[in-house]
Design a protein around this motif. Structure first.
Motif, PDB file in Angstrom:
ATOM      1  N   GLY A 238      36.035  36.803  37.449  1.00 16.32           N
ATOM      2  CA  GLY A 238      36.588  38.097  37.298  1.00 16.32           C
ATOM      3  C   GLY A 238      35.725  39.066  36.714  1.00 16.32           C
TER       4      GLY A 238
ATOM      5  N   SER B 150      31.898  41.657  36.363  1.00 14.95           N
ATOM      6  CA  SER B 150      31.158  42.569  37.323  1.00 14.95           C
ATOM      7  C   SER B 150      29.729  42.532  37.235  1.00 14.95           C
ATOM      8  CB  SER B 150      31.774  43.851  37.367  1.00 14.95           C
ATOM      9  OG  SER B 150      33.104  44.094  37.698  1.00 14.95           O
TER      10      SER B 150
ATOM     11  N   VAL C  14      33.410  38.949  51.024  1.00 14.55           N
ATOM     12  CA  VAL C  14      32.997  39.920  49.754  1.00 14.55           C
ATOM     13  C   VAL C  14      33.631  41.238  49.922  1.00 14.55           C
ATOM     14  CG1 VAL C  14      30.862  38.850  49.527  1.00 14.55           C
ATOM     15  CG2 VAL C  14      30.885  40.954  50.515  1.00 14.55           C
TER      16      VAL C  14
ATOM     17  N   ARG D 201      35.722  43.478  47.460  1.00 15.06           N
ATOM     18  CA  ARG D 201      35.248  43.022  46.141  1.00 15.06           C
ATOM     19  C   ARG D 201      33.882  43.503  45.918  1.00 15.06           C
ATOM     20  NH1 ARG D 201      34.293  37.915  44.489  1.00 15.06           N
ATOM     21  NH2 ARG D 201      33.646  37.312  46.914  1.00 15.06           N
ATOM     22  N   PHE D 202      33.099  43.662  46.804  1.00 13.18           N
ATOM     23  CA  PHE D 202      31.658  44.131  46.903  1.00 13.18           C
ATOM     24  C   PHE D 202      31.665  45.586  47.655  1.00 13.18           C
ATOM     25  CE2 PHE D 202      29.223  39.888  46.451  1.00 13.18           C
ATOM     26  CZ  PHE D 202      30.103  39.543  45.379  1.00 13.18           C
TER      27      PHE D 202
ATOM     28  N   MET E 246      28.922  44.419  42.490  1.00 14.50           N
ATOM     29  CA  MET E 246      30.073  43.013  42.696  1.00 14.50           C
ATOM     30  C   MET E 246      31.044  43.085  41.690  1.00 14.50           C
ATOM     31  SD  MET E 246      26.882  40.621  43.391  1.00 14.50           S
ATOM     32  CE  MET E 246      26.411  40.545  41.982  1.00 14.50           C
ATOM     33  N   ASN E 247      32.265  43.149  41.976  1.00 11.43           N
ATOM     34  CA  ASN E 247      33.356  43.039  41.230  1.00 11.43           C
ATOM     35  C   ASN E 247      34.426  41.689  41.587  1.00 11.43           C
ATOM     36  OD1 ASN E 247      32.824  45.625  40.075  1.00 11.43           O
ATOM     37  ND2 ASN E 247      34.221  46.699  41.567  1.00 11.43           N
ATOM     38  N   SER E 248      35.327  41.373  40.587  1.00 11.00           N
ATOM     39  CA  SER E 248      36.048  40.253  40.724  1.00 11.00           C
ATOM     40  C   SER E 248      35.379  39.010  40.939  1.00 11.00           C
ATOM     41  CB  SER E 248      37.198  40.545  41.868  1.00 11.00           C
ATOM     42  OG  SER E 248      37.918  41.628  41.587  1.00 11.00           O
ATOM     43  N   LEU E 249      34.194  38.747  40.529  1.00  6.12           N
ATOM     44  CA  LEU E 249      33.318  37.863  40.980  1.00  6.12           C
ATOM     45  C   LEU E 249      34.039  36.460  40.498  1.00  6.12           C
ATOM     46  CD1 LEU E 249      30.116  39.108  39.098  1.00  6.12           C
ATOM     47  CD2 LEU E 249      30.287  38.449  41.824  1.00  6.12           C
ATOM     48  N   LYS E 250      33.727  35.519  41.566  1.00  3.27           N
ATOM     49  CA  LYS E 250      34.365  34.008  41.738  1.00  3.27           C
ATOM     50  C   LYS E 250      32.870  33.131  41.547  1.00  3.27           C
ATOM     51  CE  LYS E 250      37.461  35.699  45.060  1.00  3.27           C
ATOM     52  NZ  LYS E 250      37.982  35.391  46.448  1.00  3.27           N
TER      53      LYS E 250
ATOM     54  N   ASP F  52      30.537  33.012  44.156  1.00  2.00           N
ATOM     55  CA  ASP F  52      29.647  33.895  44.583  1.00  2.00           C
ATOM     56  C   ASP F  52      28.061  33.476  43.941  1.00  2.00           C
ATOM     57  OD1 ASP F  52      32.069  36.194  44.177  1.00  2.00           O
ATOM     58  OD2 ASP F  52      31.317  35.603  45.867  1.00  2.00           O
TER      59      ASP F  52
END
Length: 117
Positions: free
Chosen positions: A15, A17, A61, A64-65, A80-84, A87
């Motif tokens: 979640g 960045s 991505v 999100r990216f 990079m946002n909302s990372l999982k 990733d």
């Protein structure tokens, strides 16, 4: 010889960045990002044309990216946002006179991104 230097990787919770940067020794090349997770092939993430106008993302991505270029056109960023956790990978910067692809000749050394769950 084209040189690429990445920075900005690290450890982040799901979640969160991160912002990756790549500085090139040339200007006005198309640039992009690929990534490689352990035991997997290197995969395309995002690319941008020489003037920053045209961008393209992998489906995994998209949304999100965000890839962008610096004003001097020799730097590329990957926000990079909302990372999982999926990733998690080593992220590589690439440059090409025309269009970045897996066959491009110029690559950085890679920067590790780790996303914890």
């Amino acid at each position: 010889q084209v040189q690429l230097v990445e920075s900005g990787g690290g450890l982040v919770q799901a979640g969160g960045s991160l912002r990756l940067s790549c500085a090139a020794s040339v200007s006005n090349y198309a640039m992009g990002w690929f990534r490689q997770a352990p035991g997997k092939d290197r995969e395309f993430v995002a690319r941008v044309n020489w003037d920053g106008v045209i961008t393209y993302y992998s489906d995994s991505v998209k949304g999100r990216f965000t890839i962008s270029r610096g004003n001097a056109k020799n730097t590329v960023y990957l926000q990079m946002n909302s990372l999982k956790p999926e990733d998690t990978a080593v992220y590589y910067c690439a440059a090409d006179p025309i269009v970045v692809s897996a066959r491009s000749n110029h690559w950085g050394q890679g920067t590790q991104v780790t996303v914890s769950s």
